[in-house]
Design a protein around this motif. Sequence first.
Motif, mmCIF file in Angstrom:
data_model
loop_
_atom_site.group_PDB
_atom_site.id
_atom_site.type_symbol
_atom_site.label_atom_id
_atom_site.label_comp_id
_atom_site.label_asym_id
_atom_site.label_seq_id
_atom_site.Cartn_x
_atom_site.Cartn_y
_atom_site.Cartn_z
ATOM 1 N N GLY A 39 -1.507 48.013 -86.232
ATOM 2 C CA GLY A 39 -0.285 48.116 -85.442
ATOM 3 C C GLY A 39 0.974 48.229 -86.281
ATOM 4 O O GLY A 39 2.022 48.579 -85.776
ATOM 5 N N ASN A 42 3.177 51.435 -86.182
ATOM 6 C CA ASN A 42 3.898 51.614 -84.931
ATOM 7 C C ASN A 42 5.086 50.663 -84.843
ATOM 8 O O ASN A 42 6.128 51.036 -84.327
ATOM 9 N N ARG A 45 7.771 52.172 -86.866
ATOM 10 C CA ARG A 45 8.348 53.316 -86.153
ATOM 11 C C ARG A 45 9.228 52.824 -85.010
ATOM 12 O O ARG A 45 10.287 53.396 -84.745
ATOM 13 N N ILE A 46 8.811 51.757 -84.315
ATOM 14 C CA ILE A 46 9.611 51.183 -83.233
ATOM 15 C C ILE A 46 10.935 50.682 -83.776
ATOM 16 O O ILE A 46 11.989 50.911 -83.186
ATOM 17 N N ASN A 99 5.587 54.920 -78.591
ATOM 18 C CA ASN A 99 5.160 54.056 -79.693
ATOM 19 C C ASN A 99 4.793 52.660 -79.213
ATOM 20 O O ASN A 99 3.879 52.039 -79.761
ATOM 21 N N VAL A 102 1.304 53.061 -77.838
ATOM 22 C CA VAL A 102 0.329 53.174 -78.926
ATOM 23 C C VAL A 102 0.096 51.795 -79.550
ATOM 24 O O VAL A 102 -1.033 51.457 -79.923
ATOM 25 N N TYR A 103 1.131 50.991 -79.634
ATOM 26 C CA TYR A 103 1.000 49.638 -80.178
ATOM 27 C C TYR A 103 0.136 48.768 -79.265
ATOM 28 O O TYR A 103 -0.656 47.948 -79.730
#
Length: 148
Positions: A39, A42, A45-46, A99, A102-103
């Motif tokens: 994780g 992500n 990226r978050i 995102n 996806v996490y």
Amino acid sequence: MKVTVLLLVSALSLLVVAAFPSPTQHKATMKRRDAVKAGSPNLKRIIDLAEKYNESLIKEFFVDDVSPLVDAGCGPTFFCKVHDILHQRVTHFEDLVRNLEVYFRPRDVNCTVLLKDVTSTGVSIQLPELMRHLITCSQQTNFKGSNL
């Protein structure tokens, strides 16, 4: 005499080196880190997206206050609530919402169940403050390991 001093210096250097912790880690710690790594990209990226959006947000835009969820430890309910808030504004936050999804995916988080008992505080905050909370919680979760 010189040989004795040389032997003492060598023995002392070995003792000093042995006093430092070795770079090997406990197997349980290594397993947990490997599980969290899935994780981590992500979350990074978050954080990047939240910082990007935070710079360009209009301060007159208000959303539900999530401070109680932050104070409760930035758990899965916090991330689900933020996802829910941002999902309502899909045109502006598509990357961030994606995102977060996806996490959640490898963690089997059911936001519908988690948010069932969460009620609004009746307090509104500006959107940049929500992004600051998201950045803080993402950083804490990324640093401490996944709490989802």
